[in-house]
Design an enzyme around this catalytic site. Sequence first.
Site, mmCIF file in Angstrom:
data_model
loop_
_atom_site.group_PDB
_atom_site.id
_atom_site.type_symbol
_atom_site.label_atom_id
_atom_site.label_comp_id
_atom_site.label_asym_id
_atom_site.label_seq_id
_atom_site.Cartn_x
_atom_site.Cartn_y
_atom_site.Cartn_z
ATOM 1 N N ARG A 1 0.816 -1.218 0.000
ATOM 2 C CA ARG A 1 0.000 0.000 0.000
ATOM 3 C C ARG A 1 0.851 1.270 0.000
ATOM 4 O O ARG A 1 0.329 2.354 -0.134
ATOM 5 C CB ARG A 1 -0.954 -0.014 1.191
ATOM 6 N N HIS B 1 -13.022 -0.666 7.966
ATOM 7 C CA HIS B 1 -12.678 0.619 8.596
ATOM 8 C C HIS B 1 -13.447 0.763 9.912
ATOM 9 O O HIS B 1 -12.890 1.131 10.938
ATOM 10 C CB HIS B 1 -13.078 1.806 7.712
HETATM 11 FE FE1 CFM Z 1 -9.686 6.885 2.673
HETATM 12 FE FE2 CFM Z 1 -9.499 6.463 0.265
HETATM 13 FE FE3 CFM Z 1 -9.558 4.454 2.056
HETATM 14 FE FE4 CFM Z 1 -7.421 6.115 1.878
HETATM 15 FE FE5 CFM Z 1 -6.117 4.445 0.152
HETATM 16 FE FE6 CFM Z 1 -8.257 4.842 -1.431
HETATM 17 FE FE7 CFM Z 1 -8.267 2.843 0.314
HETATM 18 MO MO1 CFM Z 1 -6.704 2.784 -1.780
HETATM 19 S S1 CFM Z 1 -8.355 7.898 1.259
HETATM 20 S S2 CFM Z 1 -8.457 5.315 3.588
HETATM 21 S S3 CFM Z 1 -5.279 5.833 1.618
HETATM 22 S S4 CFM Z 1 -11.116 5.787 1.440
HETATM 23 S S5 CFM Z 1 -6.199 5.006 -1.871
HETATM 24 S S6 CFM Z 1 -9.628 6.571 -1.861
HETATM 25 S S7 CFM Z 1 -9.020 2.883 -1.648
HETATM 26 S S8 CFM Z 1 -6.200 2.360 0.410
HETATM 27 S S9 CFM Z 1 -9.602 2.261 1.926
#
Ligand code: CFM
Length: 546
Positions: free
Chosen positions: A100, A199
């Site tokens: 990541r 999350h």
């Molecule tokens: Fe927020 Fe995102 Fe996400 Fe993210 Fe990411 Fe993402 Fe993600 Mo990939 S800002 S935390 S750092 S929702 S880029 S658009 S999809 S890891 S779960």
Amino acid sequence: MTTTTLKKIVQDEPAHIKAELLAKYPSKVARKRSKQIMINEALENTTPEISANVRTTPGIITMRGCSYAGCKGVIMGPTRDVVNLVHGPIGCSFYAWLTRRNQTNAGADGVNYMNYCFSTDMQDSDIIFGGEKKLEAAVQEAYDIFHPRSIAIFATCPVGLIGDDIHTVAKRMKEKLGDCNVFAFSCEGYKGVSQSAGHHIANNQIFRHIVGENDEVKPGKYKINLLGEYNIGGDGFEIDRIFKKCGITSISTFSGNSTYDQFASCHTADLNAVMCHRSINYVADMLETKYGIPWVKVNFIGAEATAKSLRKIAAYFGEKELIDQVEAVIAEEMPDVEKAIADVLPRTKGKTAMMFLGGSRAHHYQELFKEMGMRVIAAGYEFAHRDDYEGRKVIPDLKVDADSRNIEEIEVFRDEAKYRERKTPEEIKALEDSGYKFKEYDGMAPDMEKDTLIIDDLNQYEAEKLVEMMKPDLFCGGIKEKYSIQKLGVPMKQLHSYDSGGPYAGFKGAINFYYEIDRLVNSRVWSYMKAPWQDNPQLSATYGWE
Ligand code: CFM
């Protein structure tokens, strides 16, 4: 036999494009997808409703990830001094091992487990006879080798299916080890409809097991937590640089380059600045209820957005010293930004982009494209909820379904001993009367032009179809889309991992972004790309229902 050709359809026919995207689906699937594809009418202030955070139809190749990815990979992954132990088959750990690009600085204490990958490596026999003993042994082994402050255990799909009680193992090991906080996440991949569920699960457990543990008052003025910033490609380092220059003290970041102690003492901050609303709004709400810390939405993607967010933080504290310093920093940083814009603008102005990303970047990055004079003609999230599209005002109307009911909602109450009013009700009111918005996020739709397409949970088929029809100058997405889009002759920028670039946040990040995108959209190499089917006929078939 038919031949598919790339043809540019007039871009102002959104209804036609939507119909084409749906044409190949069986009618039931088309009806469902239709609700997830909206033609934006935001400018008339009548944002239409979009369907989001619903299951992907089986068989469709979605861009989404799983709950375990959201919990282990996204929220806990960037924390450097917690041993993140995956309880599951080793395959689940492939994407947990530095893929990541969340960057870390080991800091003064030098503790950094980021370059390790911890897994119980479950085998067939563990699935049959149970994996609890193996998990217990793995916790002990990690403790003996590293003596970490904390060990977090993550459940993968098989763990939930066979019923290993990871929470009891964690509790037992926490008591046995004495000086190590062992706790677990029931974030089996199948929980919920996407990583968004992970999350929420992660937010709950951090709040329950770590937040509020350390009351020590940290030095510094203007103390904030930066929530929802994961230091991808060093974004968090650039934001920290700017905070330092402004005299703003960051108590914790959730969770880019973070430590256990940052989480433990985050309740001592005076403001929560929320960057990625989707992934962390639960923590922002809980910190407000329990400890009295107000939250505001910020965005450090885009130079103008960065300046605006800094002013928002300064206005909250309301002290002249900070307001002046923030203005001085903006005045110092902006000339380089303006120079870069003036340089790229003649080449980037009027170019078009599409963006399909997680739950916040498809909105945030529109700021950078605007600064370059580029138009975003279609955008969408993989797993966001309706409030990320339409704004938090729709939250009371959100329906609880079987999938969202699956995710625990923890009840949080005011902590009478630790709750502290940061501003008097009069001070809050004065700020609000001057146009200041607490606890507010308006979502992506109002910032997009009328008649642009907003598509939730885009899939592989629709991505290719959309590119064929609208022929954008740039497509932004992730690794799963990268090569199929490039084969269509369209440059593709990964905005999850940044390919190998970044940072793109803050002032310096914006400059990096302008030049990189300029090179991408103006490179002639793409016009030499020809997909194999452009020259040779392609075999095609029809579906049974056609
Ligand atoms: Fe927020 Fe995102 Fe996400 Fe993210 Fe990411 Fe993402 Fe993600 Mo990939 S800002 S935390 S750092 S929702 S880029 S658009 S999809 S890891 S779960």
